[in-house]
Design a protein around this motif. Structure first.
Motif, PDB file in Angstrom:
ATOM      1  N   UNK A 409      10.413   3.825 -45.939  1.00 51.16           N
ATOM      2  CA  UNK A 409      11.027   3.760 -44.619  1.00 51.16           C
ATOM      3  C   UNK A 409      10.172   3.012 -43.611  1.00 51.16           C
ATOM      4  N   UNK A 410       8.867   2.981 -43.821  1.00 46.80           N
ATOM      5  CA  UNK A 410       7.970   2.368 -42.844  1.00 46.80           C
ATOM      6  C   UNK A 410       7.503   0.982 -43.228  1.00 46.80           C
ATOM      7  N   UNK A 411       7.675   0.588 -44.490  1.00 48.91           N
ATOM      8  CA  UNK A 411       7.305  -0.766 -44.870  1.00 48.91           C
ATOM      9  C   UNK A 411       8.288  -1.764 -44.295  1.00 48.91           C
ATOM     10  N   UNK A 412       7.790  -2.933 -43.927  1.00 50.09           N
ATOM     11  CA  UNK A 412       8.675  -3.984 -43.445  1.00 50.09           C
ATOM     12  C   UNK A 412       9.545  -4.495 -44.584  1.00 50.09           C
ATOM     13  N   UNK A 413      10.727  -5.061 -44.285  1.00 50.39           N
ATOM     14  CA  UNK A 413      11.598  -5.575 -45.352  1.00 50.39           C
ATOM     15  C   UNK A 413      10.921  -6.623 -46.223  1.00 50.39           C
ATOM     16  N   UNK A 414      10.094  -7.473 -45.624  1.00 50.48           N
ATOM     17  CA  UNK A 414       9.437  -8.512 -46.414  1.00 50.48           C
ATOM     18  C   UNK A 414       8.452  -7.922 -47.400  1.00 50.48           C
ATOM     19  N   UNK A 415       7.704  -6.907 -46.964  1.00 52.16           N
ATOM     20  CA  UNK A 415       6.742  -6.283 -47.863  1.00 52.16           C
ATOM     21  C   UNK A 415       7.444  -5.485 -48.946  1.00 52.16           C
ATOM     22  N   UNK A 416       8.566  -4.861 -48.589  1.00 54.46           N
ATOM     23  CA  UNK A 416       9.299  -4.070 -49.582  1.00 54.46           C
ATOM     24  C   UNK A 416       9.947  -4.951 -50.637  1.00 54.46           C
ATOM     25  N   UNK A 417      10.439  -6.126 -50.217  1.00 58.11           N
ATOM     26  CA  UNK A 417      11.120  -7.002 -51.155  1.00 58.11           C
ATOM     27  C   UNK A 417      10.159  -7.799 -52.020  1.00 58.11           C
ATOM     28  N   UNK A 418       8.898  -7.889 -51.616  1.00 58.28           N
ATOM     29  CA  UNK A 418       7.946  -8.678 -52.403  1.00 58.28           C
ATOM     30  C   UNK A 418       7.672  -8.060 -53.758  1.00 58.28           C
ATOM     31  N   UNK A 419       7.856  -6.738 -53.852  1.00 57.91           N
ATOM     32  CA  UNK A 419       7.657  -6.069 -55.131  1.00 57.91           C
ATOM     33  C   UNK A 419       6.203  -5.977 -55.554  1.00 57.91           C
ATOM     34  N   UNK A 420       5.265  -6.239 -54.662  1.00 57.78           N
ATOM     35  CA  UNK A 420       3.857  -6.181 -55.039  1.00 57.78           C
ATOM     36  C   UNK A 420       3.425  -4.742 -55.268  1.00 57.78           C
ATOM     37  N   UNK A 421       2.466  -4.577 -56.157  1.00 53.00           N
ATOM     38  CA  UNK A 421       1.945  -3.248 -56.378  1.00 53.00           C
ATOM     39  C   UNK A 421       1.194  -2.764 -55.160  1.00 53.00           C
ATOM     40  N   UNK A 422       1.360  -1.515 -54.819  1.00 51.65           N
ATOM     41  CA  UNK A 422       0.741  -0.963 -53.632  1.00 51.65           C
ATOM     42  C   UNK A 422      -0.149   0.212 -54.000  1.00 51.65           C
ATOM     43  N   UNK A 622       0.851  10.035 -45.357  1.00 50.49           N
ATOM     44  CA  UNK A 622       0.218   8.806 -45.825  1.00 50.49           C
ATOM     45  C   UNK A 622      -0.898   8.411 -44.875  1.00 50.49           C
ATOM     46  N   UNK A 623      -2.075   8.162 -45.433  1.00 53.91           N
ATOM     47  CA  UNK A 623      -3.186   7.658 -44.634  1.00 53.91           C
ATOM     48  C   UNK A 623      -3.092   6.161 -44.437  1.00 53.91           C
ATOM     49  N   UNK A 624      -2.923   5.429 -45.533  1.00 53.50           N
ATOM     50  CA  UNK A 624      -2.800   3.981 -45.449  1.00 53.50           C
ATOM     51  C   UNK A 624      -2.196   3.449 -46.747  1.00 53.50           C
ATOM     52  N   UNK A 625      -1.708   2.224 -46.688  1.00 44.21           N
ATOM     53  CA  UNK A 625      -1.141   1.556 -47.852  1.00 44.21           C
ATOM     54  C   UNK A 625      -1.753   0.168 -47.942  1.00 44.21           C
ATOM     55  N   UNK A 626      -2.209  -0.194 -49.128  1.00 47.15           N
ATOM     56  CA  UNK A 626      -2.824  -1.494 -49.345  1.00 47.15           C
ATOM     57  C   UNK A 626      -2.206  -2.154 -50.554  1.00 47.15           C
ATOM     58  N   UNK A 627      -2.271  -3.499 -50.584  1.00 48.54           N
ATOM     59  CA  UNK A 627      -1.863  -4.237 -51.762  1.00 48.54           C
ATOM     60  C   UNK A 627      -2.949  -4.170 -52.817  1.00 48.54           C
ATOM     61  N   UNK A 628      -2.599  -4.542 -54.039  1.00 48.95           N
ATOM     62  CA  UNK A 628      -3.581  -4.460 -55.125  1.00 48.95           C
ATOM     63  C   UNK A 628      -4.731  -5.418 -54.912  1.00 48.95           C
ATOM     64  N   UNK A 629      -4.522  -6.438 -54.089  1.00 47.47           N
ATOM     65  CA  UNK A 629      -5.602  -7.388 -53.843  1.00 47.47           C
ATOM     66  C   UNK A 629      -6.619  -6.852 -52.844  1.00 47.47           C
ATOM     67  N   UNK A 630      -6.298  -5.717 -52.230  1.00 48.81           N
ATOM     68  CA  UNK A 630      -7.207  -5.139 -51.257  1.00 48.81           C
ATOM     69  C   UNK A 630      -6.757  -5.326 -49.837  1.00 48.81           C
ATOM     70  N   UNK A 631      -5.810  -6.254 -49.600  1.00 47.93           N
ATOM     71  CA  UNK A 631      -5.314  -6.482 -48.258  1.00 47.93           C
ATOM     72  C   UNK A 631      -4.288  -5.420 -47.903  1.00 47.93           C
TER      73      UNK A 631
END
Length: 894
Positions: A409-422, A622-631
């Motif tokens: 619910x809190x992720x932006x549409x672009x981040x949600x649609x990217x399908x990247x591992x979080x 949730x404390x925080x959410x990061x991509x697998x690359x660390x960003x």
């Protein structure tokens, strides 16, 4: 002549013959030209092919080099930040160790294993190593993870005492107030639920298990590089033949590890190319033995019940109920055989297929010389047996669903649609979660005996930090395998009396004193002009006398509560409930009794305002959410979509109102409907309220913990138990054990604002207690709510009995009653409401009544007399000029 003629003829024939050969020669030359052209064309084609091959090789090499450099950064970053705690997945909150916590060396060792520490040698892929010796545990972190790097200690030692508590913590021989471990993974995939897992180093893998995995998956693992070209060729030829007893794929164990931890499972050449590049990077950074250990930790091995099984150690426990070291050869081969297709070869659902696959693994081990023929024959003759499935759920499955919902619910549409591992770092405390589950299960087992096995009710529990809103523990039901309905977040039920504090809070915010009297008797209330409402107390009992609103809450009197709501205004009560995070009720008198449905999480949200000076804080899992690359996971315009944020708090109540309500709810524990909890949690300030509708509730809090427990039937059937009998025992067990584990969640007292004062009243009249009052009660109220008069119901406050006695005597006499100074100085305020010593005397034929009042020192030096006045009800009262004076000021404030 003839000869010459013949010669001449021959000579004549030569040109003919010569001319006769000419066409044949020309024919040969004609056919020679296409051959040379073909050679030329072939040569050109070969040159083009060679050029293309060279270009493709160069391009492939360049692409591979680029990918190698790209993935080198990813792998190095992951190794630098902790390999096991920087992969995609959902993580619990980091565990903080503090002196005084109830913990043993054995329990800490289990926690360390779950957090990625190993007992023994540790390379960079592990978060560190530890060693238990005597009364302590020595931790040597690798300094890779965020928390370990921030603390920067080489050796941390945790000492324990004989009471099962942490005695001390030292870091590099310096005493520490706390130490933070790396977060424990809850699941590697947001869509799966798994049980708790512990890190497994190479040395802890039984050799027979390692040989079984290698024989069936990658027999030349320690001999080939990251990509096994011979294995690829062998797989290409063997998979087309049916006479092969055991076949292997072309992927190495390193490539399979990469697929499981870095890439998606799609089957494309592009992904295989990325897989090879990543495998090359990993083998240049990590030893082969550690790669095999990681593979055995991460491999997916199917599902049993609601638990997704990952890793060979968990498979041994779930399917066979054993530790790895206790597995038989047949069980080892069964686990190794499941790797290829966990669903097809599941021993609990497909024992025949599992047995065939197990025997294939045994044959492969025999081929490689890992076992003898007798061992293989004996293991193959064993039937496939699995251990009984115990009543065990996945780790915090309801909380994982809730956290996933919040992230989506809190992720932006672009981040949600990217399908990247979080990587989702949550607020869940795994130790508190385990205590919560055990508390709920224990209470449901007791209730099952009450219902004698006819039905088993459901239950839910949610625990929050009242200052940050962090969700510390959540139980959504008895069994996630049987029902995925999260009753903590989604089950709307009537809260009953746990809603009543909202009514009294609205009353006090509106200027109504908690010491206001209200009739505890059958009453009828009129609303909407002509509609009538007749509430009844629980059980139908009434005292048929006036009681204070405070008593109405402590004793949970329905009639008094409805009266308070009507005096306040139903719309005001509904508005406050909405601001506190509850569903807005309709403005009917019944709202005071908690008839508007709410979830346990919403009730817990409302109670954070009572525990935290009137500030309601929204729950946050949730404390925080990061991509697998660390960003960080990015939202619109590159803004972080989910970051560690401050508590989303709103000041809804005055601090004085929140504290007065807390004081009232503390009395509920001391001598109210929740007195069964009195003394169960020693040394900790506790407040709360029971609730009984069709279900049972208890909502309570300490200075640093809010917890709500609900018990009931899913179909809404009447539970026929009070909240004190159904929900309170689970609440008490959880809070008691939670405070023992984490003393900082308790607290000896609630933070008291300077804007309240404590007075002693007669609970019968709500007035200041006189020396003659048989009952006395200390209450905390705002200055505006301090009673102006002393109790006139008990004793002889005006000296009338003394007057009668004096009038019958011949000589003047003096009668003095005992007096006591009950003025209470409380954090910046003091009251001048003190009892008087009454003296009667007769002078000049007249009887005078004088009151000598002992008052605290007045800032203006004035002396004010106590007088007898007639009240509006015709009763005589003793009165004086009551003042409440802030310290350090000359003025007075009523």
């Amino acid at each position: 002549m003839a000869t010459e003629l013949q010669a001449a003829n021959g000579q004549r024939q030569l040109p003919a013959l010569r001319h006769a050969r000419i066409p044949a020669f020309r024919h040969a030359r004609i056919f020679a030209r296409p051959r040379s052209r073909r050679r030329l064309i072939i040569a050109r084609v070969l040159r083009v092919v060679a050029a293309l091959l060279i270009v493709s090789v160069v391009a492939t090499t360049a692409a591979f080099a680029y990918l190698y450099a790209h993935y080198s950064k990813i792998v190095d970053r992951r190794l630098a930040s902790g390999y096991l705690t920087s992969r995609a997945g959902i993580y619990a909150a980091p565990r903080v160790l503090r002196p005084g916590q109830k913990l043993t060396a054995e329990r800490l060792s289990e926690i360390l294993r779950r957090a990625g520490y190993v007992d023994g040698e540790a390379s960079r892929v592990w978060n560190g190593r530890f060693r238990a010796d005597g009364d302590g545990v020595e931790i040597r972190p690798n300094g890779a993870g965020d928390d370990a790097a921030a603390q920067g200690f080489g050796v941390v030692r945790v000492e324990f005492n004989h009471r099962g508590q942490i005695e001390s913590i030292t870091g590099d021989d310096a005493r520490l107030d706390s130490y933070t471990l790396e977060p424990e993974p809850l699941t590697a995939d947001a869509g799966e639920k798994t049980a708790s897992r512990a890190a497994l180093s190479y040395d802890e893998i039984p050799p027979v298990l390692a040989r079984a995995v290698l024989s069936i998956e990658d027999r030349r693992f320690f001999e080939h590089g990251p990509v096994d070209l011979w294995g690829i060729a062998r797989a290409a030829f063997s998979w087309g033949r049916e006479d092969q007893d055991f076949k292997q794929g072309g992927s190495t164990i390193t490539q399979q590890l990469v697929k499981n931890t870095y890439l998606t499972p799609e089957r494309t050449l592009r992904r295989k190319f990325h897989e090879a590049a990543l495998a090359s990077v990993i083998e240049s950074r990590i030893r082969k033995r550690d790669i095999l250990a990681l593979y055995c930790n991460e491999i997916y091995l199917g599902r049993r019940g609601s638990i997704a099984v990952r890793g060979v150690r968990q498979a041994a426990r779930v399917f066979f109920g054993k530790e790895l070291k206790d597995l038989t050869l047949a069980e080892v081969a069964t686990i190794a055989g499941m790797i290829q297709s966990p669903a097809r070869y599941a021993p609990d659902r497909h024992p025949e297929d599992a047995q065939v696959r197990r025997n294939t693994v045994l044959a492969a081990m025999l081929r490689d010389g890992a076992i003898t023929q007798d061992e293989a024959r004996a293991a193959a003759a064993e039937p496939v047996r699995v251990a009984p499935l115990e009543h065990a759920d996945a780790t915090a499955p309801y909380f994982i669903d809730y956290a996933n919902r919040v992230v989506e619910s809190r992720l932006s549409p672009s981040a949600a649609e990217s399908g990247q591992g979080l990587r989702v770092y949550t607020t869940l405390d795994l130790e508190l979660q385990q205590i919560a589950e055990e508390s709920i299960n224990n209470q449901l087992a007791r209730l099952e005996k009450v219902f004698k096995g006819r039905r088993r009710p459901q239950a839910a529990l949610v625990a929050l930090d009242p200052r940050t809103g962090q969700v510390l523990a959540m139980v959504g039901g008895d069994s996630y395998a049987e029902s995925q309905l999260n009753r903590a977040t989604d089950a709307l039920r009537q809260p009953g009396s746990v809603f009543k504090p909202v009514v009294y809070a609205a009353a006090m915010e509106s200027g109504i004193s908690p010491l206001t009297l209200s009739a505890d008797a059958p009453r009828e209330f009129t609303y909407d002009g002509h509609a009538k409402y007749r509430p009844a107390n629980y059980g139908g009992g009434y005292s048929c006398r006036d009681v204070t609103l405070r008593t109405g809450l402590v004793r949970s009197l329905n009639v008094v509560t409805v009266d308070a709501a009507m005096r306040t205004g139903l719309t005001r009560v509904a508005t406050l409930a909405e601001r506190l995070g509850l569903p807005r009720p309709q403005a009917y008198p019944s709202l005071a009794l908690g008839t508007t449905e709410a979830t346990p999480l919403e009730v817990a949200t409302a109670y954070t305002a009572f525990a935290d000076d009137g500030r309601v804080v929204r729950p946050n899992p949730v404390l925080r959410v990061e991509g697998v690359s660390g960003a960080s996971a990015l939202g619109e315009n590159g803004a972080p979509a989910l970051e560690e944020n401050a508590a989303d708090a709103e000041q809804v109540l005055k601090p004085s109102t929140a504290y007065m309500l807390t004081d009232m709810l503390s009395a509920v524990i001391d001598h109210g409907t929740a007195r069964a909890a009195r003394g169960a949690i020693k040394g900790v300030a506790v407040a709360g309220k029971t609730g009984t509708s069709r279900d049972g509730w208890f909502a309570g809090f300490t200075p640093n913990l809010v917890c709500v427990v609900w018990v009931g039937f899913d179909d809404g059937e009447e539970l026929n138990l009070t909240g004190a009998d159904s929900a309170l025992p689970a609440w008490v067990e959880f809070v008691r054990r939670a405070v023992e584990l984490r003393p900082e969640l308790g607290g000896q007292s609630f933070d008291r604002p300077a804007s309240v004062t404590t007075v002693e009243i007669d609970p019968e009249t709500g007035q200041l207690a006189s020396p003659s009052c048989p009952q006395r009660e200390r209450v905390t109220v705002a200055p505006a709510f301090v009673p102006e008069h002393e109790c006139s119901l008990h004793g002889d406050p005006w000296g009338l009995r003394a007057l009668a006695a004096a009038s019958s005597a011949e000589q003047p006499s003096t009668v003095q009653t005992a007096a006591a100074d009950t003025g209470d100085v409380a954090e910046g305020y003091y009251t001048s409401a003190t009892p008087a010593a009454y003296t009667t005397r007769r002078a000049a034929g007249a009887t005078l009544i004088e009151a000598a009042v002992r008052e605290p020192k007045r800032t203006d030096g004035a002396s004010r007399a106590t007088q007898v006045v007639n009240g509006r009800d015709g009763r005589r009262r003793l009165t004086n000029d009551l003042r409440v004076v802030p310290k350090g000021t000359d003025g007075r404030q009523e």
